[in-house]
Design a protein around this motif. Structure first.
Motif, PDB file in Angstrom:
ATOM      1  N   GLU A  39      24.096  35.913  38.805  1.00 55.10           N
ATOM      2  CA  GLU A  39      24.579  36.183  37.449  1.00 55.10           C
ATOM      3  C   GLU A  39      24.721  37.685  37.210  1.00 55.10           C
ATOM      4  N   ILE A  40      23.778  38.482  37.725  1.00 52.96           N
ATOM      5  CA  ILE A  40      23.854  39.933  37.556  1.00 52.96           C
ATOM      6  C   ILE A  40      25.044  40.496  38.335  1.00 52.96           C
ATOM      7  N   GLU A  41      25.198  40.080  39.576  1.00 56.61           N
ATOM      8  CA  GLU A  41      26.271  40.636  40.409  1.00 56.61           C
ATOM      9  C   GLU A  41      27.646  40.199  39.911  1.00 56.61           C
ATOM     10  N   PHE A  42      27.781  38.929  39.508  1.00 56.26           N
ATOM     11  CA  PHE A  42      29.065  38.460  38.973  1.00 56.26           C
ATOM     12  C   PHE A  42      29.347  39.107  37.627  1.00 56.26           C
ATOM     13  N   GLY A  43      28.328  39.139  36.755  1.00 56.33           N
ATOM     14  CA  GLY A  43      28.533  39.643  35.409  1.00 56.33           C
ATOM     15  C   GLY A  43      28.925  41.106  35.370  1.00 56.33           C
ATOM     16  N   LEU A  44      28.430  41.907  36.314  1.00 60.09           N
ATOM     17  CA  LEU A  44      28.723  43.336  36.357  1.00 60.09           C
ATOM     18  C   LEU A  44      29.755  43.684  37.433  1.00 60.09           C
ATOM     19  N   ASN A  45      30.416  42.643  37.972  1.00 54.66           N
ATOM     20  CA  ASN A  45      31.465  42.857  38.985  1.00 54.66           C
ATOM     21  C   ASN A  45      30.957  43.619  40.205  1.00 54.66           C
ATOM     22  N   MET A  46      29.714  43.379  40.602  1.00 56.18           N
ATOM     23  CA  MET A  46      29.164  44.088  41.758  1.00 56.18           C
ATOM     24  C   MET A  46      29.764  43.602  43.077  1.00 56.18           C
ATOM     25  N   ASP A  47      30.376  42.421  43.067  1.00 57.40           N
ATOM     26  CA  ASP A  47      30.930  41.879  44.304  1.00 57.40           C
ATOM     27  C   ASP A  47      32.351  42.353  44.571  1.00 57.40           C
ATOM     28  N   MET A  48      32.905  43.161  43.695  1.00 53.02           N
ATOM     29  CA  MET A  48      34.278  43.617  43.892  1.00 53.02           C
ATOM     30  C   MET A  48      34.331  44.713  44.954  1.00 53.02           C
ATOM     31  N   LEU A  49      35.038  44.436  46.041  1.00 55.12           N
ATOM     32  CA  LEU A  49      35.147  45.380  47.138  1.00 55.12           C
ATOM     33  C   LEU A  49      36.071  46.532  46.759  1.00 55.12           C
ATOM     34  N   THR A  50      35.937  47.632  47.464  1.00 57.76           N
ATOM     35  CA  THR A  50      36.811  48.786  47.236  1.00 57.76           C
ATOM     36  C   THR A  50      37.801  48.924  48.389  1.00 57.76           C
TER      37      THR A  50
END
Length: 399
Positions: A161-172
């Motif tokens: 929930e933390i990673e999805f909610g803060l878009n932490m999984d978005m690659l660069t």
């Protein structure tokens, strides 16, 4: 307090030990919490441990948002389980990744733990009905909102929930596959017009799908597909029937061979025509001697009824089904700040109808990302999948 600080600063065996020190400190205080005030103090220890273990220069305030209307079971959960869930080593696993840690720290000064009986309609745009919690950010505050499904558990794993909610999984940068939230995607609105809504983008290299909620997987930063990748997955859409979709240009051919049977129909053995000749009698009917029609003409008012409004189309009902597909070949993409702009795109809108989809040409699709870096990454990824960098404007293209 000094003892906790000593535990965190003394964890010198790598980030894993430091995460354990943070988590154990918070869980210990949560287990001993007797009142909401004690719980708040326990949560605020995270700031001390986090600063010592990671070298962060400023404390992060942690607050438990207490509502007087909570019943005793909710109060008990928030006193102990919610705080403990936040302190789990599994929850804080993102601290191992420099990029994810940067997203977490960027403008994050406070974390608020709170509770809501059930997700609102707006929140269901971002989560599904099985979610434990919703994590969101407003300015420099991160909110972790637990739902009633959590009550009764001693802790909840909320890392996803933390990673999805803060878009932490978005690659660069340039990616083979890429997924993540975008804002203000134009969805068709009944009976006409559009609504700008948050949508989950999923790039499968040759095409771009969009969904009403987050989806797992399809994140791969490399110059080629993962080893052993099944190419048929690039155009396989879970939750939809076999719609015989138009083939994506540039997609490798993985169609099955023609297994139809040869023509084994019987020859024509119909009988010759032996019907009798036409011997009907001539027409000897009497002439029409009825009086002429003297009725008045119809002076009723014209029909002013409104035309029928077409039935509202529904999206596919399966929870994993996308709302549509954007073809990358022939499309143009560009970035303007945090904006991602797609022009001249062939789009398939998926509907719960007999055919299952409608094809259209979109002159322009404009969405917004949280960071300019992400907008740039999407441009690089979509160009990698077959789009052209630039913007189609009227009769010409600007590259």
């Amino acid at each position: 307090m000094n003892k906790i600080r000593d535990i965190a600063s003394g964890a010198t065996n790598g980030i894993g030990a430091q995460l354990s020190a943070i988590g154990n400190a918070i869980k210990g205080y949560a287990d001993d919490a007797e009142t909401m005030a004690n719980c708040k103090e326990a949560a605020e220890l995270y700031a001390v441990c986090y600063k010592e273990a990671t070298g962060k220069r400023k404390d992060i305030e942690i607050k438990v948002d207490h509502d007087n209307d909570w019943d005793s079971r909710v109060v008990e959960f928030m006193k102990k389980a919610a705080v403990k869930s936040f302190g789990l080593r599994n929850t804080l696993q993102f601290l191992r990744d420099d990029y994810k840690r940067k997203i977490w720290e960027n403008g994050c000064d406070k974390v608020v733990l709170t509770y809501q009986d059930k997700p609102s309609d707006d929140e269901l745009e971002y989560i599904d009905e099985h979610s434990w919690a919703r994590v969101s950010r407003e300015d420099d505050v991160v909110y972790i909102k637990f739902y009633n499904r959590c009550v009764g558990y001693s802790y909840i794993y909320i890392r996803d929930e933390i990673e999805f909610g803060l878009n932490m999984d978005m690659l660069t940068g340039k990616c083979w596959y890429k997924s993540g939230w975008v804002k203000d995607f134009p969805e068709p609105k009944f009976p006409f017009g559009t609504d700008n809504l948050p949508r989950w983008f999923q790039c499968r290299h040759y095409c771009l799908l969009w969904y009403p909620r987050r989806m797992w997987g399809w994140n791969w930063k490399a110059n080629q597909a993962p080893e052993g990748e099944d190419m048929s997955l690039w155009d396989k859409l879970p939750g939809l029937p076999d719609l015989k979709l138009p083939k994506l240009p540039g997609l490798p051919d993985f169609s099955m061979p023609d297994l139809s049977l040869p023509d084994v129909s019987m020859p024509d053995v119909s009988m010759p025509d032996v019907s009798m000749p036409d011997v009907s009698m001539p027409d000897v009917s009497m002439p029409d001697l009825s009086r002429p029609d003297l009725s008045m003409p119809d002076l009723s008012a014209p029909d002013l009824s409104m035309p029928d409004i077409p039935a509202q189309k529904q999206r596919p009902k399966h929870r994993w089904a996308p709302h549509g597909r954007i073809q990358l070949k022939d499309a143009m993409v560009c970035q303007k700040g945090k904006k991602l702009i797609i022009t001249n795109a062939t789009v398939l809108q998926f509907w719960d109808t007999a055919k299952g989809y409608e094809e259209e040409k979109r002159k322009k699709i404009e969405v917004e990302l949280d960071e300019e870096e992400q907008a740039e990454s999407w441009v690089q990824t979509l160009v990698f999948g077959g789009a052209t960098e630039g913007e189609a404007s009227g009769c010409c293209s600007i590259q």
